[in-house]
Design a protein around this motif. Structure first.
Motif, PDB file in Angstrom:
ATOM      1  N   HIS A 119      -8.197  14.682  10.274  1.00  0.00           N
ATOM      2  CA  HIS A 119      -7.592  13.726   9.630  1.00  0.00           C
ATOM      3  C   HIS A 119      -7.395  13.825   8.073  1.00  0.00           C
ATOM      4  N   ASP A 120      -8.647  14.145   7.640  1.00  0.00           N
ATOM      5  CA  ASP A 120      -8.824  14.243   5.933  1.00  0.00           C
ATOM      6  C   ASP A 120      -8.193  15.486   5.660  1.00  0.00           C
ATOM      7  N   GLN A 121      -7.529  16.210   6.334  1.00  0.00           N
ATOM      8  CA  GLN A 121      -6.741  17.341   5.815  1.00  0.00           C
ATOM      9  C   GLN A 121      -5.161  17.120   5.867  1.00  0.00           C
ATOM     10  N   VAL A 122      -4.836  15.946   6.382  1.00  0.00           N
ATOM     11  CA  VAL A 122      -3.513  15.682   6.590  1.00  0.00           C
ATOM     12  C   VAL A 122      -2.744  14.694   5.602  1.00  0.00           C
ATOM     13  N   ILE A 123      -1.590  14.979   5.142  1.00  0.00           N
ATOM     14  CA  ILE A 123      -0.877  14.234   4.495  1.00  0.00           C
ATOM     15  C   ILE A 123       0.357  13.556   5.406  1.00  0.00           C
ATOM     16  N   THR A 124       0.471  12.509   5.722  1.00  0.00           N
ATOM     17  CA  THR A 124       1.520  12.110   6.819  1.00  0.00           C
ATOM     18  C   THR A 124       2.682  11.435   5.998  1.00  0.00           C
ATOM     19  N   LEU A 125       4.032  12.181   6.006  1.00  0.00           N
ATOM     20  CA  LEU A 125       5.149  11.895   5.282  1.00  0.00           C
ATOM     21  C   LEU A 125       6.105  11.153   6.142  1.00  0.00           C
ATOM     22  N   ASN A 126       6.688  10.198   5.575  1.00  0.00           N
ATOM     23  CA  ASN A 126       7.869   9.552   6.381  1.00  0.00           C
ATOM     24  C   ASN A 126       8.720   8.927   5.075  1.00  0.00           C
ATOM     25  N   GLY A 127       9.964   8.199   5.686  1.00  0.00           N
ATOM     26  CA  GLY A 127      10.704   7.432   4.620  1.00  0.00           C
ATOM     27  C   GLY A 127      11.856   6.502   5.457  1.00  0.00           C
ATOM     28  N   LEU A 128      12.772   6.147   4.516  1.00  0.00           N
ATOM     29  CA  LEU A 128      13.662   5.194   5.295  1.00  0.00           C
ATOM     30  C   LEU A 128      14.895   5.865   5.390  1.00  0.00           C
ATOM     31  N   SER A 129      15.351   7.012   4.839  1.00  0.00           N
ATOM     32  CA  SER A 129      16.557   7.622   4.950  1.00  0.00           C
ATOM     33  C   SER A 129      17.358   7.760   6.355  1.00  0.00           C
ATOM     34  N   LYS A 130      16.382   8.295   7.273  1.00  0.00           N
ATOM     35  CA  LYS A 130      17.013   8.654   8.554  1.00  0.00           C
ATOM     36  C   LYS A 130      17.066   7.161   9.486  1.00  0.00           C
ATOM     37  N   ALA A 131      15.850   6.697   9.848  1.00  0.00           N
ATOM     38  CA  ALA A 131      15.785   5.741  10.741  1.00  0.00           C
ATOM     39  C   ALA A 131      16.306   4.351  10.575  1.00  0.00           C
ATOM     40  N   PHE A 132      16.563   4.319   9.262  1.00  0.00           N
ATOM     41  CA  PHE A 132      17.363   3.078   8.631  1.00  0.00           C
ATOM     42  C   PHE A 132      18.349   3.248   8.232  1.00  0.00           C
ATOM     43  N   THR A 187      19.799   6.528   3.210  1.00  0.00           N
ATOM     44  CA  THR A 187      19.664   7.956   2.391  1.00  0.00           C
ATOM     45  C   THR A 187      19.811   7.495   0.650  1.00  0.00           C
ATOM     46  N   GLY A 188      20.910   6.711   0.369  1.00  0.00           N
ATOM     47  CA  GLY A 188      20.962   6.601  -0.898  1.00  0.00           C
ATOM     48  C   GLY A 188      19.934   5.466  -1.528  1.00  0.00           C
ATOM     49  N   TRP A 189      19.022   4.850  -0.579  1.00  0.00           N
ATOM     50  CA  TRP A 189      18.354   3.846  -1.376  1.00  0.00           C
ATOM     51  C   TRP A 189      16.955   4.465  -2.015  1.00  0.00           C
ATOM     52  N   ARG A 190      16.848   5.824  -1.476  1.00  0.00           N
ATOM     53  CA  ARG A 190      15.825   6.582  -2.032  1.00  0.00           C
ATOM     54  C   ARG A 190      14.200   6.023  -1.786  1.00  0.00           C
ATOM     55  N   ILE A 191      13.799   6.026  -0.583  1.00  0.00           N
ATOM     56  CA  ILE A 191      12.430   5.088  -0.388  1.00  0.00           C
ATOM     57  C   ILE A 191      11.712   6.241   0.691  1.00  0.00           C
ATOM     58  N   GLY A 192      10.840   7.074   0.266  1.00  0.00           N
ATOM     59  CA  GLY A 192      10.007   7.696   0.989  1.00  0.00           C
ATOM     60  C   GLY A 192       8.358   7.537   0.606  1.00  0.00           C
ATOM     61  N   TYR A 193       7.479   7.908   1.645  1.00  0.00           N
ATOM     62  CA  TYR A 193       6.051   7.531   1.389  1.00  0.00           C
ATOM     63  C   TYR A 193       5.293   8.295   1.981  1.00  0.00           C
ATOM     64  N   ILE A 194       3.918   8.245   1.679  1.00  0.00           N
ATOM     65  CA  ILE A 194       2.924   9.025   2.192  1.00  0.00           C
ATOM     66  C   ILE A 194       1.569   8.143   2.456  1.00  0.00           C
ATOM     67  N   GLY A 195       0.927   8.758   3.592  1.00  0.00           N
ATOM     68  CA  GLY A 195      -0.397   8.402   3.668  1.00  0.00           C
ATOM     69  C   GLY A 195      -1.120   9.473   3.566  1.00  0.00           C
ATOM     70  N   ALA A 196      -2.239   9.474   2.730  1.00  0.00           N
ATOM     71  CA  ALA A 196      -3.007  10.761   2.469  1.00  0.00           C
ATOM     72  C   ALA A 196      -4.711  10.408   2.090  1.00  0.00           C
ATOM     73  N   PRO A 197      -5.218  11.499   2.120  1.00  0.00           N
ATOM     74  CA  PRO A 197      -6.760  11.417   1.445  1.00  0.00           C
ATOM     75  C   PRO A 197      -6.656  10.670   0.046  1.00  0.00           C
ATOM     76  N   GLU A 198      -7.501   9.681  -0.408  1.00  0.00           N
ATOM     77  CA  GLU A 198      -7.252   9.405  -1.832  1.00  0.00           C
ATOM     78  C   GLU A 198      -7.212  10.205  -2.667  1.00  0.00           C
ATOM     79  N   TRP A 199      -7.790  11.369  -2.777  1.00  0.00           N
ATOM     80  CA  TRP A 199      -7.650  12.331  -3.908  1.00  0.00           C
ATOM     81  C   TRP A 199      -6.275  12.807  -3.969  1.00  0.00           C
TER      82      TRP A 199
END
Ligand code: PMP
Ligand code: GLU
Length: 396
Positions: free
Chosen positions: A228-241, A244-256
Protein backbone atom coordinates in the motif's frame (compact mmCIF):
# COMPACT_ATOMS: atom_id res chain seq x y z
CA UNK A 1 17.14 27.27 -33.42
CA UNK A 2 16.12 23.73 -32.50
CA UNK A 3 19.47 22.93 -30.91
CA UNK A 4 19.05 25.92 -28.60
CA UNK A 5 16.21 24.08 -26.89
CA UNK A 6 17.00 22.16 -23.72
CA UNK A 7 18.24 18.60 -24.14
CA UNK A 8 15.19 17.57 -22.20
CA UNK A 9 12.93 18.95 -24.91
CA UNK A 10 14.99 17.81 -27.87
CA UNK A 11 14.53 14.32 -26.57
CA UNK A 12 10.73 14.19 -26.56
CA UNK A 13 8.04 14.18 -29.22
CA UNK A 14 4.62 15.80 -29.59
CA UNK A 15 1.65 13.88 -28.20
CA UNK A 16 0.54 11.81 -31.20
CA UNK A 17 -3.06 11.60 -29.97
CA UNK A 18 -3.32 15.35 -29.73
CA UNK A 19 -1.43 15.83 -33.02
CA UNK A 20 -3.80 13.50 -34.89
CA UNK A 21 -6.82 15.17 -33.41
CA UNK A 22 -5.48 18.62 -34.34
CA UNK A 23 -4.90 17.40 -37.89
CA UNK A 24 -8.47 16.05 -38.09
CA UNK A 25 -9.83 19.35 -36.78
CA UNK A 26 -7.77 21.32 -39.32
CA UNK A 27 -9.03 19.19 -42.22
CA UNK A 28 -12.60 19.56 -40.94
CA UNK A 29 -12.21 23.34 -40.86
CA UNK A 30 -11.05 23.18 -44.46
CA UNK A 31 -14.35 21.52 -45.34
CA UNK A 32 -13.38 17.82 -45.37
CA UNK A 33 -15.95 15.44 -43.90
CA UNK A 34 -13.65 13.92 -41.28
CA UNK A 35 -14.84 11.45 -38.64
CA UNK A 36 -12.51 11.78 -35.70
CA UNK A 37 -11.99 8.50 -33.86
CA UNK A 38 -8.54 9.50 -32.69
CA UNK A 39 -9.00 11.29 -29.39
CA UNK A 40 -9.99 9.65 -26.13
CA UNK A 41 -12.67 12.16 -25.33
CA UNK A 42 -16.25 11.21 -24.38
CA UNK A 43 -18.90 12.97 -26.47
CA UNK A 44 -21.44 13.35 -23.64
CA UNK A 45 -22.28 16.49 -21.71
CA UNK A 46 -21.11 16.39 -18.10
CA UNK A 47 -24.01 15.45 -15.77
CA UNK A 48 -26.47 18.28 -15.07
CA UNK A 49 -25.94 18.24 -11.32
CA UNK A 50 -22.23 18.90 -11.89
CA UNK A 51 -22.92 21.75 -14.32
CA UNK A 52 -25.31 23.29 -11.80
CA UNK A 53 -22.74 23.04 -9.02
CA UNK A 54 -20.24 24.95 -11.18
CA UNK A 55 -22.78 27.68 -12.00
CA UNK A 56 -23.58 28.02 -8.32
CA UNK A 57 -19.88 28.22 -7.48
CA UNK A 58 -19.50 31.22 -9.80
CA UNK A 59 -22.49 32.96 -8.21
CA UNK A 60 -21.27 32.18 -4.71
CA UNK A 61 -17.87 33.75 -5.35
CA UNK A 62 -15.35 30.90 -5.65
CA UNK A 63 -13.02 33.08 -7.72
CA UNK A 64 -9.78 32.88 -5.79
CA UNK A 65 -6.72 30.67 -5.27
CA UNK A 66 -7.56 27.53 -3.35
CA UNK A 67 -5.16 25.63 -1.09
CA UNK A 68 -2.38 24.22 -3.33
CA UNK A 69 -3.56 20.60 -2.99
CA UNK A 70 -7.23 21.54 -3.41
CA UNK A 71 -10.12 22.60 -1.15
CA UNK A 72 -10.19 20.58 2.05
CA UNK A 73 -13.84 19.70 1.40
CA UNK A 74 -12.91 18.24 -1.99
CA UNK A 75 -10.02 16.25 -0.53
CA UNK A 76 -12.39 14.86 2.13
CA UNK A 77 -14.85 13.85 -0.59
CA UNK A 78 -12.01 12.18 -2.53
CA UNK A 79 -11.08 10.18 0.59
CA UNK A 80 -14.70 9.01 0.84
CA UNK A 81 -14.72 8.16 -2.87
CA UNK A 82 -11.53 6.08 -2.51
CA UNK A 83 -13.11 4.21 0.41
CA UNK A 84 -16.50 3.75 -1.30
CA UNK A 85 -15.26 2.69 -4.74
CA UNK A 86 -11.78 1.28 -4.15
CA UNK A 87 -11.69 0.18 -0.47
CA UNK A 88 -8.68 2.44 0.00
CA UNK A 89 -8.08 4.49 3.12
CA UNK A 90 -6.46 7.89 2.63
CA UNK A 91 -6.55 11.04 4.75
CA UNK A 92 -6.99 14.50 3.18
CA UNK A 93 -3.27 15.22 3.65
CA UNK A 94 -2.55 12.30 1.29
CA UNK A 95 -4.63 13.79 -1.52
CA UNK A 96 -3.46 16.28 -4.16
CA UNK A 97 -5.89 17.71 -6.71
CA UNK A 98 -4.22 18.83 -9.93
CA UNK A 99 -4.90 20.36 -13.33
CA UNK A 100 -5.87 17.07 -14.96
CA UNK A 101 -4.40 13.64 -14.35
CA UNK A 102 -1.57 14.73 -16.64
CA UNK A 103 -0.30 17.27 -14.14
CA UNK A 104 -0.77 14.78 -11.33
CA UNK A 105 1.47 12.28 -13.17
CA UNK A 106 4.10 14.89 -13.89
CA UNK A 107 4.09 15.97 -10.22
CA UNK A 108 4.77 12.37 -9.19
CA UNK A 109 7.55 11.91 -11.76
CA UNK A 110 9.24 15.17 -10.77
CA UNK A 111 8.97 14.13 -7.13
CA UNK A 112 10.68 10.79 -7.63
CA UNK A 113 12.97 10.75 -10.63
CA UNK A 114 16.60 11.66 -11.05
CA UNK A 115 18.58 11.58 -14.27
CA UNK A 116 19.05 8.01 -15.54
CA UNK A 117 16.64 6.43 -13.07
CA UNK A 118 14.62 3.66 -14.66
CA UNK A 119 10.85 3.54 -14.96
CA UNK A 120 9.17 0.30 -16.00
CA UNK A 121 6.24 0.76 -18.37
CA UNK A 122 4.30 -2.14 -19.91
CA UNK A 123 3.50 -1.62 -23.61
CA UNK A 124 1.03 -0.82 -25.05
CA UNK A 125 1.10 2.20 -22.76
CA UNK A 126 -0.73 5.50 -22.69
CA UNK A 127 0.98 7.90 -25.05
CA UNK A 128 2.36 10.41 -22.52
CA UNK A 129 3.99 8.13 -19.93
CA UNK A 130 7.11 7.52 -21.94
CA UNK A 131 7.59 11.13 -23.00
CA UNK A 132 6.99 12.42 -19.46
CA UNK A 133 9.65 10.06 -18.13
CA UNK A 134 12.05 11.32 -20.79
CA UNK A 135 11.18 14.89 -19.85
CA UNK A 136 12.59 14.03 -16.41
CA UNK A 137 15.78 12.77 -18.13
CA UNK A 138 15.04 9.30 -16.82
CA UNK A 139 14.99 6.03 -18.75
CA UNK A 140 11.79 4.24 -19.72
CA UNK A 141 12.16 0.44 -19.57
CA UNK A 142 9.40 -0.99 -21.71
CA UNK A 143 7.95 -4.47 -21.13
CA UNK A 144 6.37 -5.80 -24.30
CA UNK A 145 3.11 -7.71 -23.93
CA UNK A 146 1.20 -9.77 -26.48
CA UNK A 147 -2.37 -9.85 -27.72
CA UNK A 148 -2.44 -13.52 -26.71
CA UNK A 149 -2.09 -12.42 -23.06
CA UNK A 150 -4.66 -9.69 -23.61
CA UNK A 151 -1.76 -7.20 -23.46
CA UNK A 152 -1.06 -7.84 -19.77
CA UNK A 153 2.31 -8.53 -18.18
CA UNK A 154 3.34 -11.63 -16.27
CA UNK A 155 4.97 -11.26 -12.85
CA UNK A 156 8.12 -12.94 -14.25
CA UNK A 157 8.38 -10.26 -16.94
CA UNK A 158 8.13 -7.61 -14.26
CA UNK A 159 10.81 -9.15 -12.09
CA UNK A 160 13.15 -9.54 -15.07
CA UNK A 161 12.86 -5.83 -15.88
CA UNK A 162 13.76 -4.69 -12.36
CA UNK A 163 17.31 -3.42 -11.80
CA UNK A 164 19.01 -1.45 -9.02
CA UNK A 165 18.06 1.71 -10.95
CA UNK A 166 14.32 0.99 -11.02
CA UNK A 167 12.40 3.75 -9.25
CA UNK A 168 8.88 3.46 -10.56
CA UNK A 169 6.36 1.29 -12.40
CA UNK A 170 3.53 2.96 -14.35
CA UNK A 171 0.46 1.28 -15.76
CA UNK A 172 -3.21 1.91 -16.44
CA UNK A 173 -6.07 -0.44 -15.65
CA UNK A 174 -8.45 -0.34 -17.51
CA UNK A 175 -5.75 0.29 -20.04
CA UNK A 176 -5.55 3.02 -22.62
CA UNK A 177 -5.10 1.92 -25.46
CA UNK A 178 -5.94 -1.82 -25.15
CA UNK A 179 -8.97 -1.78 -22.84
CA UNK A 180 -7.41 -4.62 -20.82
CA UNK A 181 -8.31 -4.80 -17.15
CA UNK A 182 -6.09 -6.56 -14.59
CA UNK A 183 -8.07 -8.91 -12.35
CA UNK A 184 -7.72 -9.09 -8.57
CA UNK A 185 -5.56 -12.22 -8.87
CA UNK A 186 -3.31 -10.74 -11.55
CA UNK A 187 -2.70 -7.62 -9.46
CA UNK A 188 -2.08 -9.75 -6.38
CA UNK A 189 0.62 -11.64 -8.28
CA UNK A 190 2.27 -8.39 -9.34
CA UNK A 191 2.00 -7.11 -5.77
CA UNK A 192 3.92 -10.20 -4.59
CA UNK A 193 6.85 -9.08 -6.75
CA UNK A 194 6.70 -5.44 -5.63
CA UNK A 195 6.66 -6.59 -2.00
CA UNK A 196 10.19 -7.89 -2.53
CA UNK A 197 11.33 -4.43 -3.72
CA UNK A 198 9.94 -1.93 -1.20
CA UNK A 199 11.84 0.98 -2.73
CA UNK A 200 10.04 0.71 -6.06
CA UNK A 201 6.97 2.92 -6.31
CA UNK A 202 3.90 2.13 -8.41
CA UNK A 203 1.79 4.70 -10.23
CA UNK A 204 -1.62 3.08 -10.76
CA UNK A 205 -3.57 5.07 -13.34
CA UNK A 206 -7.25 4.31 -12.75
CA UNK A 207 -8.80 7.11 -14.78
CA UNK A 208 -11.00 4.60 -16.71
CA UNK A 209 -12.12 2.89 -13.49
CA UNK A 210 -15.85 3.37 -14.09
CA UNK A 211 -15.70 2.56 -17.79
CA UNK A 212 -15.52 -1.15 -17.22
CA UNK A 213 -17.68 -3.81 -18.88
CA UNK A 214 -16.97 -6.88 -16.82
CA UNK A 215 -19.32 -7.76 -13.95
CA UNK A 216 -16.57 -7.25 -11.41
CA UNK A 217 -15.49 -3.78 -10.35
CA UNK A 218 -11.89 -2.88 -11.20
CA UNK A 219 -9.31 -3.50 -8.48
CA UNK A 220 -6.82 -0.93 -7.18
CA UNK A 221 -3.39 -2.41 -6.62
CA UNK A 222 -3.07 -0.29 -3.44
CA UNK A 223 -5.55 -2.60 -1.65
CA UNK A 224 -2.75 -5.12 -1.07
CA UNK A 225 -1.59 -4.02 2.34
CA UNK A 226 2.03 -5.18 1.91
CA UNK A 227 2.58 -2.67 -0.87
CA UNK A 228 0.00 0.00 0.00
CA UNK A 229 2.75 2.46 0.93
CA UNK A 230 4.46 1.97 -2.44
CA UNK A 231 1.40 2.98 -4.47
CA UNK A 232 0.21 6.28 -5.86
CA UNK A 233 -3.42 5.89 -6.97
CA UNK A 234 -4.33 8.24 -9.81
CA UNK A 235 -7.77 9.21 -11.00
CA UNK A 236 -9.63 12.16 -12.54
CA UNK A 237 -12.87 13.53 -13.92
CA UNK A 238 -11.99 13.66 -17.63
CA UNK A 239 -13.35 10.26 -18.64
CA UNK A 240 -16.05 9.10 -16.21
CA UNK A 241 -17.72 12.50 -16.01
CA UNK A 242 -16.92 13.61 -19.55
CA UNK A 243 -15.11 16.67 -18.21
CA UNK A 244 -11.88 16.69 -20.23
CA UNK A 245 -11.72 20.48 -20.49
CA UNK A 246 -12.35 21.09 -16.80
CA UNK A 247 -8.91 19.67 -16.01
CA UNK A 248 -9.33 17.89 -12.68
CA UNK A 249 -7.14 14.95 -11.71
CA UNK A 250 -6.07 13.72 -8.30
CA UNK A 251 -3.85 11.28 -6.43
CA UNK A 252 -3.99 9.40 -3.18
CA UNK A 253 -0.44 8.68 -2.04
CA UNK A 254 1.90 8.23 0.91
CA UNK A 255 2.28 11.60 2.61
CA UNK A 256 5.91 12.11 1.57
CA UNK A 257 4.74 11.96 -2.05
CA UNK A 258 1.62 14.11 -1.60
CA UNK A 259 3.73 16.72 0.21
CA UNK A 260 6.30 16.84 -2.57
CA UNK A 261 3.55 17.10 -5.22
CA UNK A 262 2.10 19.98 -3.21
CA UNK A 263 5.54 21.64 -3.18
CA UNK A 264 5.94 21.31 -6.97
CA UNK A 265 2.39 22.42 -7.70
CA UNK A 266 2.78 25.43 -5.40
CA UNK A 267 5.60 26.64 -7.64
CA UNK A 268 4.05 25.64 -10.96
CA UNK A 269 0.31 26.34 -11.00
CA UNK A 270 -0.70 27.29 -7.43
CA UNK A 271 -3.81 25.12 -7.57
CA UNK A 272 -6.38 23.55 -9.88
CA UNK A 273 -9.25 25.69 -11.13
CA UNK A 274 -11.51 26.73 -8.22
CA UNK A 275 -14.88 26.42 -10.02
CA UNK A 276 -13.95 22.99 -11.39
CA UNK A 277 -12.98 21.90 -7.87
CA UNK A 278 -16.44 22.82 -6.53
CA UNK A 279 -18.00 20.91 -9.45
CA UNK A 280 -15.74 17.96 -8.61
CA UNK A 281 -17.14 17.86 -5.07
CA UNK A 282 -20.63 17.24 -6.43
CA UNK A 283 -19.37 14.78 -9.06
CA UNK A 284 -17.42 12.63 -6.61
CA UNK A 285 -20.03 12.79 -3.85
CA UNK A 286 -22.61 11.27 -6.19
CA UNK A 287 -23.17 7.56 -6.35
CA UNK A 288 -21.41 6.09 -9.45
CA UNK A 289 -24.84 4.86 -10.65
CA UNK A 290 -25.48 8.51 -11.62
CA UNK A 291 -23.09 8.07 -14.56
CA UNK A 292 -24.40 4.59 -15.41
CA UNK A 293 -26.13 5.90 -18.54
CA UNK A 294 -22.76 6.78 -20.10
CA UNK A 295 -21.24 3.40 -19.29
CA UNK A 296 -24.32 1.67 -20.71
CA UNK A 297 -23.91 3.63 -23.92
CA UNK A 298 -20.17 2.82 -24.16
CA UNK A 299 -20.98 -0.86 -23.72
CA UNK A 300 -23.47 -0.68 -26.60
CA UNK A 301 -20.92 1.06 -28.77
CA UNK A 302 -18.27 -1.50 -27.93
CA UNK A 303 -20.63 -4.26 -29.10
CA UNK A 304 -21.46 -2.26 -32.21
CA UNK A 305 -17.77 -1.78 -33.05
CA UNK A 306 -17.15 -5.50 -32.55
CA UNK A 307 -19.96 -6.34 -34.98
CA UNK A 308 -18.74 -3.84 -37.54
CA UNK A 309 -15.12 -4.89 -37.37
CA UNK A 310 -16.02 -8.52 -38.07
CA UNK A 311 -16.97 -7.40 -41.57
CA UNK A 312 -13.45 -6.11 -42.24
CA UNK A 313 -10.83 -8.68 -43.10
CA UNK A 314 -7.40 -8.28 -41.56
CA UNK A 315 -8.23 -6.68 -38.21
CA UNK A 316 -7.34 -8.91 -35.27
CA UNK A 317 -8.80 -8.00 -31.86
CA UNK A 318 -8.18 -8.65 -28.18
CA UNK A 319 -10.99 -8.65 -25.61
CA UNK A 320 -11.20 -5.16 -24.10
CA UNK A 321 -13.03 -5.08 -20.76
CA UNK A 322 -12.82 -1.36 -20.22
CA UNK A 323 -12.03 2.16 -21.54
CA UNK A 324 -13.42 3.18 -24.94
CA UNK A 325 -10.85 2.05 -27.46
CA UNK A 326 -10.22 -0.92 -29.66
CA UNK A 327 -6.62 -1.71 -30.52
CA UNK A 328 -6.67 -4.08 -33.49
CA UNK A 329 -3.57 -5.67 -34.89
CA UNK A 330 -3.34 -4.52 -38.50
CA UNK A 331 -0.02 -6.04 -39.58
CA UNK A 332 -1.77 -8.19 -42.22
CA UNK A 333 -1.94 -5.01 -44.34
CA UNK A 334 1.80 -4.36 -44.14
CA UNK A 335 3.60 -4.71 -47.47
CA UNK A 336 0.31 -4.53 -49.38
CA UNK A 337 -0.52 -1.97 -52.04
CA UNK A 338 -3.76 -0.10 -51.34
CA UNK A 339 -5.02 2.44 -53.89
CA UNK A 340 -1.50 2.71 -55.30
CA UNK A 341 0.18 3.18 -51.91
CA UNK A 342 2.34 0.59 -50.16
CA UNK A 343 1.42 0.28 -46.49
CA UNK A 344 4.66 -0.33 -44.58
CA UNK A 345 3.41 0.07 -41.01
CA UNK A 346 0.60 1.29 -38.75
CA UNK A 347 1.61 4.93 -39.29
CA UNK A 348 1.03 4.45 -43.03
CA UNK A 349 -2.32 2.74 -42.46
CA UNK A 350 -3.52 5.49 -40.14
CA UNK A 351 -2.45 8.13 -42.73
CA UNK A 352 -4.13 6.11 -45.46
CA UNK A 353 -7.43 5.92 -43.54
CA UNK A 354 -7.35 9.64 -42.92
CA UNK A 355 -6.63 10.42 -46.56
CA UNK A 356 -8.88 7.90 -48.29
CA UNK A 357 -11.66 7.21 -45.77
CA UNK A 358 -11.44 10.53 -43.94
CA UNK A 359 -11.43 8.66 -40.64
CA UNK A 360 -8.89 9.74 -38.01
CA UNK A 361 -7.31 6.97 -35.90
CA UNK A 362 -3.98 6.82 -34.04
CA UNK A 363 -1.10 4.58 -35.04
CA UNK A 364 -0.11 2.01 -32.42
CA UNK A 365 3.44 3.39 -32.59
CA UNK A 366 2.23 6.19 -30.27
CA UNK A 367 1.53 3.52 -27.64
CA UNK A 368 4.56 1.32 -28.14
CA UNK A 369 3.04 -1.23 -30.54
CA UNK A 370 3.81 -0.71 -34.20
CA UNK A 371 1.47 -3.46 -35.37
CA UNK A 372 -1.74 -1.95 -34.06
CA UNK A 373 -4.10 0.93 -34.58
CA UNK A 374 -6.11 2.69 -31.87
CA UNK A 375 -9.72 3.49 -32.68
CA UNK A 376 -11.77 5.39 -30.12
CA UNK A 377 -15.49 4.66 -29.91
CA UNK A 378 -16.25 7.70 -27.77
CA UNK A 379 -18.38 8.89 -30.66
CA UNK A 380 -22.03 8.64 -31.73
CA UNK A 381 -23.45 5.41 -33.22
CA UNK A 382 -24.05 7.16 -36.54
CA UNK A 383 -20.45 8.32 -36.78
CA UNK A 384 -19.11 4.91 -35.78
CA UNK A 385 -21.25 3.13 -38.39
CA UNK A 386 -20.29 5.61 -41.11
CA UNK A 387 -16.58 5.41 -40.16
CA UNK A 388 -16.51 1.61 -40.31
CA UNK A 389 -18.38 1.59 -43.63
CA UNK A 390 -15.77 3.91 -45.06
CA UNK A 391 -12.88 1.88 -43.63
CA UNK A 392 -14.37 -1.32 -45.06
CA UNK A 393 -14.75 0.29 -48.48
CA UNK A 394 -11.17 1.57 -48.77
CA UNK A 395 -9.60 -1.61 -47.41
CA UNK A 396 -11.53 -3.92 -49.75
N1 PMP B 1 -4.12 8.65 -18.13
C1 PMP B 1 -4.74 8.04 -19.14
C2 PMP B 1 -4.62 6.55 -19.26
C3 PMP B 1 -5.47 8.77 -20.09
O1 PMP B 1 -6.07 8.15 -21.11
C4 PMP B 1 -5.56 10.17 -19.95
C5 PMP B 1 -6.35 10.92 -20.99
N2 PMP B 1 -5.94 12.11 -21.34
C6 PMP B 1 -4.87 10.77 -18.87
C7 PMP B 1 -4.17 9.97 -17.98
C8 PMP B 1 -4.87 12.24 -18.65
O2 PMP B 1 -6.14 12.70 -18.27
P1 PMP B 1 -6.46 14.20 -17.95
O3 PMP B 1 -7.40 14.65 -19.00
O4 PMP B 1 -7.12 14.17 -16.60
O5 PMP B 1 -5.19 14.96 -17.93
N1 GLU C 1 -6.16 10.49 -23.07
C1 GLU C 1 -6.73 10.84 -24.33
C2 GLU C 1 -6.16 9.97 -25.41
O1 GLU C 1 -5.41 9.08 -25.14
C3 GLU C 1 -6.63 12.31 -24.59
C4 GLU C 1 -5.44 12.79 -25.36
C5 GLU C 1 -4.25 13.02 -24.52
O2 GLU C 1 -4.41 13.52 -23.42
O3 GLU C 1 -3.19 12.69 -25.00
O4 GLU C 1 -6.53 10.15 -26.54
Amino acid sequence: MKNRLSHRLQNISYSQTIAMSAKARELKNKGYDIINLSLGEPDFLPPNFVLNAAKKAIDEGYHYYTPVSGYLELRKVICKKFLRDNHLTYTPSQIVVSTGAKQAIMNVLLSLLNKNDEVIIPAPYWVSYLQMVKLCESCPVVIQTTMKNNFKIHPEQLEKAITCKTKLFIFSTPCNPTGSVYSYEELKNLAEIFKKYPKIMILSDEIYEHICYSDKHTTSIAIFSDIHDQVITLNGLSKAFSMTGWRIGYIGAPEWISQSCDKIQGQMTSCANSIAQIAAISALKADPSKIGYMIKEFRKRKNLVFDLIKEINGFQLNQPDGAFYIFPKVSSFFGKKLHGKIIQNADDLSEFLLEKAQVATVSGSAFGDKECLRISYASSNEKIIEAFNRIKKVLK
